[in-house]
Structure formats: structure tokens, C-alpha cells
Scaffold this motif. Structure first.
Motif, short mmCIF file in Angstrom:
data_model
loop_
_atom_site.label_atom_id
_atom_site.label_comp_id
_atom_site.label_asym_id
_atom_site.label_seq_id
_atom_site.Cartn_x
_atom_site.Cartn_y
_atom_site.Cartn_z
N ALA A 1 17.97 -34.24 -27.48
CA ALA A 1 18.97 -33.18 -27.44
C ALA A 1 19.90 -33.28 -28.65
O ALA A 1 20.27 -32.25 -29.25
CB ALA A 1 19.78 -33.27 -26.15
N VAL A 2 20.27 -34.47 -29.01
CA VAL A 2 21.11 -34.66 -30.21
C VAL A 2 20.34 -34.22 -31.45
O VAL A 2 20.91 -33.64 -32.37
CB VAL A 2 21.59 -36.12 -30.31
CG1 VAL A 2 22.20 -36.42 -31.66
CG2 VAL A 2 22.57 -36.44 -29.20
N ALA A 3 19.04 -34.50 -31.48
CA ALA A 3 18.21 -34.09 -32.62
C ALA A 3 18.19 -32.57 -32.76
O ALA A 3 18.25 -32.05 -33.88
CB ALA A 3 16.80 -34.62 -32.47
N PHE B 1 15.61 -34.68 -37.99
CA PHE B 1 15.05 -35.94 -38.44
C PHE B 1 15.02 -36.96 -37.30
O PHE B 1 14.28 -37.94 -37.37
CB PHE B 1 15.84 -36.50 -39.64
CG PHE B 1 17.26 -36.87 -39.32
CD1 PHE B 1 17.58 -38.16 -38.94
CD2 PHE B 1 18.27 -35.93 -39.40
CE1 PHE B 1 18.88 -38.50 -38.63
CE2 PHE B 1 19.57 -36.25 -39.11
CZ PHE B 1 19.88 -37.55 -38.72
N LEU B 2 15.79 -36.77 -36.25
CA LEU B 2 15.79 -37.67 -35.10
C LEU B 2 14.70 -37.35 -34.09
O LEU B 2 14.43 -38.14 -33.19
CB LEU B 2 17.14 -37.62 -34.38
CG LEU B 2 18.33 -38.24 -35.10
CD1 LEU B 2 19.61 -37.96 -34.34
CD2 LEU B 2 18.12 -39.73 -35.24
N LEU B 3 14.06 -36.20 -34.23
CA LEU B 3 13.07 -35.76 -33.26
C LEU B 3 11.86 -36.69 -33.18
O LEU B 3 11.41 -36.99 -32.06
CB LEU B 3 12.65 -34.33 -33.56
CG LEU B 3 12.19 -33.49 -32.38
CD1 LEU B 3 13.21 -33.50 -31.26
CD2 LEU B 3 11.92 -32.08 -32.81
N PRO B 4 11.30 -37.19 -34.26
CA PRO B 4 10.18 -38.14 -34.13
C PRO B 4 10.59 -39.43 -33.41
O PRO B 4 9.81 -39.98 -32.63
CB PRO B 4 9.77 -38.43 -35.57
CG PRO B 4 10.25 -37.27 -36.34
CD PRO B 4 11.49 -36.80 -35.67
N LEU B 5 11.81 -39.89 -33.64
CA LEU B 5 12.30 -41.08 -32.94
C LEU B 5 12.38 -40.81 -31.44
O LEU B 5 11.95 -41.64 -30.62
CB LEU B 5 13.68 -41.49 -33.48
CG LEU B 5 14.37 -42.62 -32.73
CD1 LEU B 5 13.67 -43.93 -32.98
CD2 LEU B 5 15.83 -42.69 -33.12
N ALA B 6 12.88 -39.67 -31.07
CA ALA B 6 12.98 -39.31 -29.66
C ALA B 6 11.61 -39.16 -29.03
O ALA B 6 11.39 -39.61 -27.90
CB ALA B 6 13.78 -38.01 -29.52
N ALA B 7 10.67 -38.55 -29.75
CA ALA B 7 9.32 -38.37 -29.21
C ALA B 7 8.63 -39.72 -29.03
O ALA B 7 7.98 -39.96 -28.00
CB ALA B 7 8.50 -37.47 -30.13
#
Length: 151
Positions: free
Chosen positions: A116-118, A124-130
Motif C-alpha cells: 500500500a505504501v508502494a 520501487f517498493l512493489l517488488p519488495l512487497a511482492a
């Protein structure tokens, strides 16, 4: 069960009335601008709130419809909570198996929060979240296969 159906239908009607009042109030609040030709009537409505209330109506109606159909498929069988002669322990179903020691739900919630923050801050945070989401789902699924609680 019948009382649950009635409550959900009442909620659906309530949200529908709220939607109509909300849209009408928005139009009446800007009626002078609409009559002067500065705005059209659909520009006077605050659409995100109107759509949220309308979807609340649809969701309440969907739940009421589902519970009503489920109650009909049970052939009118009432739950113990709906009977006046029932004891407290008459309606004590097995709720499933829960792991009070498990940390995986916290990791899963953190992955969703980072996602959600991504979406709000930077992709750029989306791959970390995934990646964290995949690790959390696999860890939570297979937590009974290793460690102290392996079966």
C-alpha cells in the motif's frame, strides 16, 4: 438466521436512503450555481462519496441475499442463537485451527502494508512487497511441516 437476513436488508435500504439524501443534498447545496449555469447538476455531486454509499448498498444487499438463500437451503433450520430455549453451549461450533504462536500473519500484514505504501509513495517498493508476500504465504502455509510444530 431470519433476524440476520432482516438486519442486512434494513442496512441495504438504509444505505440506499443515505445515497439518495447525499446526492440530493449535494445538488441542493450547489443549486444556485446550477441555476446560474456555472455548473451542471452532475458537477455539483461529490461522486466518490456517492459511489461509496451506493457500493455499501450493493454489498449489504449481496450479503442479505446470500444469507437468505443459505437459510432457505437449510430448509428454515434456525441457529441455536435464534432460539429462546437454547443454552449457551448449544451453539458452540468448531471454528477451525488457529496458531497463536505464529508470526506469519504479521509478516503477511507487513507485506500488504508495504504494498500500500508502494502504491502511495513509489512503485520501487512493489517488488519488495511482492517478494515478502510470497515468502509470508509460503511460510504460513507450510508452518506445520518444520520446526517444533511439525506433524
Amino acid at each position: 438466521m431470519r433476524s440476520n437476513v432482516v438486519i442486512w436488508w434494513i442496512l441495504a435500504v438504509f444505505f440506499l436512503i443515505c445515497t439518495v439524501v447525499y446526492v440530493g443534498w449535494g445538488i441542493l447545496g450547489h443549486l444556485d450555481a446550477v441555476q446560474a449555469g456555472e455548473r451542471t447538476w452532475n458537477e455539483a455531486v461529490e461522486w466518490p462519496g456517492a459511489i461509496a454509499l451506493l457500493f455499501s448498498t450493493f454489498m449489504s444487499a449481496m450479503i442479505a441475499f446470500f444469507i437468505q438463500k443459505w437459510h432457505a437451503s437449510q430448509k428454515g433450520l434456525e441457529l441455536a442463537a435464534d432460539r429462546l430455549d437454547a443454552d449457551i453451549d448449544d451453539d458452540d461450533p468448531e471454528m477451525g485451527e488457529f496458531s497463536p504462536w505464529s508470526w506469519w500473519p504479521l509478516v503477511l500484514g507487513s507485506a500488504v502494508a508495504i504494498g500500500a505504501v508502494a502504491l502511495a509513495v513509489g512503485l520501487f517498493l512493489l517488488p519488495l512487497a511482492a517478494g515478502l508476500l510470497v515468502v509470508a504465504l509460503v511460510g504460513w502455509t507450510y508452518e506445520y511441516y518444520r520446526g517444533n510444530f511439525a506433524r
